[in-house]
Scaffold this active site. Structure first.
Site, PDB file in Angstrom:
ATOM      1  N   GLU A 175       1.222  -1.014   0.260  1.00 41.22           N
ATOM      2  CA  GLU A 175      -0.387  -0.214  -0.455  1.00 41.22           C
ATOM      3  C   GLU A 175       0.787   1.269   0.118  1.00 41.22           C
ATOM      4  OE1 GLU A 175      -4.090  -1.928   2.179  1.00 41.22           O
ATOM      5  OE2 GLU A 175      -2.807   0.330   2.854  1.00 41.22           O
ATOM      6  N   CYS A 176       1.114   1.729  -0.931  1.00 43.12           N
ATOM      7  CA  CYS A 176       1.255   3.975  -0.895  1.00 43.12           C
ATOM      8  C   CYS A 176       2.799   3.255  -1.406  1.00 43.12           C
ATOM      9  CB  CYS A 176       0.895   4.214   0.784  1.00 43.12           C
ATOM     10  SG  CYS A 176       1.098   5.850  -0.608  1.00 43.12           S
TER      11      CYS A 176
END
Length: 473
Positions: free
Chosen positions: A345-346
């Site tokens: 994530e990210c």
């Protein structure tokens, strides 16, 4: 047992909620209380400071990400063995997700969460620039919505004894007790950078010293007995404490691995990857995994890792160190090439790319990342574009974006998410072999079936199982 609870809110962002909340938590601990700390919203950084002050993990309460019906159970679970819960709000008291809903509480706002847990609210007011007119401001917050019980005020950044006297008179006019007056002090700040406060995990010894100073100065300025009495007025709804085991069993009992096949799920941690929710590891274990933490700045991939989780953080602040860990980068490339599961994530997405601002990264995904001046921030309603180790095509989630970077991916990649009708790109992220990577932060409590599915995929991965002595517990 009902645990007393209080919500620390403010009229607006920048009022000093995190400093006051951290100081309050630490002062209560010093006075002999067992404090359970919470943060409203998707914020990963503030709970780190709460945890330093409380000596126990900080947790989040976000109706947008997990559903309103889970908030009281999460509070009950996170308050186990505590005698008081302190909840820091987000932005201004009534600021929530912007929707067409006419309800003045604001979806996911501090006020919304306060009503869901039945807790009274204490307002932190930045006193700079305020005088007698503070009474009018407080009058507005008192009368705006009867469902929200504003029980007192903490005056922050007070300029002088005379200033404090005037502000106390203003509070008296509207019948709100002053529960503390904290003087303006340049030392009562936490360092920040492009995305807000610097995580406590990055600052280490410095963070401990900062929290100690905040606790000493803020704690001395607060009326702790009065705040505890207000917390005892909490009227939480009857709720069964949230349980990771129950959540997994209810979501997808067929996906839970058996006792003889407990795959190792390696979870990135350390200074570069500090974003994560405490319940994630709990859900992974409940689904049958052994959780092994590792620091990508220094460590190799944990032995027998069948799956990898790389959450958010600040890889740009540690890019050279990440690039220098050649062993881990090679291990992750091999892991991805073998088709084993990865959730990124990210920051995790950026790390798996070939390069970040020209600095070599893992090179497991076809593309590069770069930082820029534009902040992307907000909740997103997303739909899974294709099957992956986490989701099935068409499944819908609500997540949150928070970044100043962009990625340049190969044109033929399969995206992870779509959000038709949005202001930005129509898709986000990439599904590549066993990798699900995107900018979207999703709270695992809101998606327990995805966690179960991920662990099931890890159990099916082609990798030797560790012996009981080797398993990381």
């Amino acid at each position: 047992m009902v645990v007393p609870a209080v919500v620390i809110a403010a009229p607006a962002s920048g009022s000093g909620k995190t400093t006051i909340t951290t100081g309050l938590i630490g002062a209560l601990v010093a006075a002999g209380h067992r404090v359970a700390p919470f943060k409203v919203g998707p914020d990963y950084i503030d709970p780190g400071y709460h945890a330093v002050a409380a000596g126990r993990v900080g947790r989040n309460l976000d109706p947008n990400l997990v559903g309103a019906d889970v908030i009281a159970p999460l509070l009950a679970a996170g308050s186990a063995d505590a005698d008081i819960a302190v909840v820091e709000g987000v932005m201004g008291l009534f600021d929530g997700r912007i929707t067409d809903d006419p309800d003045p509480l604001g979806v996911g706002s501090t006020a919304h969460v306060a009503t869901l847990i039945g807790a009274p609210v204490i307002l932190v007011v930045d006193a700079g620039g305020h005088s007698q007119s503070l009474a009018a401001l407080l009058h507005g917050f008192l009368g705006y919505d009867a469902r929200v019980r504003v029980a007192g005020v903490i005056l922050n950044r007070v300029g002088s004894p005379r200033h404090e006297q005037v502000l106390r008179q203003a509070c008296d006019r509207v019948g709100l007790p002053v529960l503390g007056a904290v003087r303006r002090d340049a030392d009562l700040t936490v360092p920040s950078r492009h995305l807000g406060l610097i995580p406590a995990a990055e600052r280490r010894r410095d963070a401990l010293d900062s929290v100690a100073a905040i606790v000493a100065k803020v704690g001395a300025a607060l009326d702790l007995p009065a705040i505890v009495q207000i917390a005892r007025r909490a009227r939480p709804p009857a709720a069964i404490a949230w349980s990771a085991a129950d959540a997994i069993a209810a979501a997808d009992p067929s996906a839970v691995t058996g006792p003889h096949r407990r795959p190792v799920v390696a979870v990135a941690e350390g200074a570069a990857f500090t974003f994560g929710y405490a319940e994630h590891a709990e859900l992974l274990r409940a689904a049958g995994a052994e959780v092994a933490g590792f620091d990508p700045l220094h460590d190799p991939l944990p032995e027998h890792a069948a799956a990898v989780v790389i959450g958010g953080g600040f890889p740009e602040a540690h890019a050279d160190e990440l690039a220098a860990n050649h062993s881990l980068r090679a291990g992750l490339r091999d892991h991805v090439a073998a088709g084993r599961p990865v959730q990124a994530e990210c920051a995790g997405l950026l790390y798996l790319l070939s390069a970040l601002d020209g600095v070599p990264m893992v090179g497991a995904l076809p593309g590069t990342g770069a930082f820029g001046p534009r902040l992307t921030l907000g909740y997103r309603d997303a739909v899974a574009v294709a099957d992956s180790v986490l989701y099935r095509t068409g499944e819908r989630v609500t997540g949150h974006e928070f970044h100043r970077s962009s990625v340049d991916l190969a044109t033929d990649v399969v995206p992870a998410w779509g959000w038709p009708g949005g202001d930005g790109p129509a898709t986000d992220g990439v599904i590549h072999r066993g990798v699900h990577a995107s900018y979207l932060h999703v709270h695992p409590v809101g998606q327990p079936a995805a966690v179960a599915r991920f662990v099931s995929a890890a159990a099916a991965a082609d990798i030797p199982s560790p012996s009981p002595e080797e398993a990381v517990r």
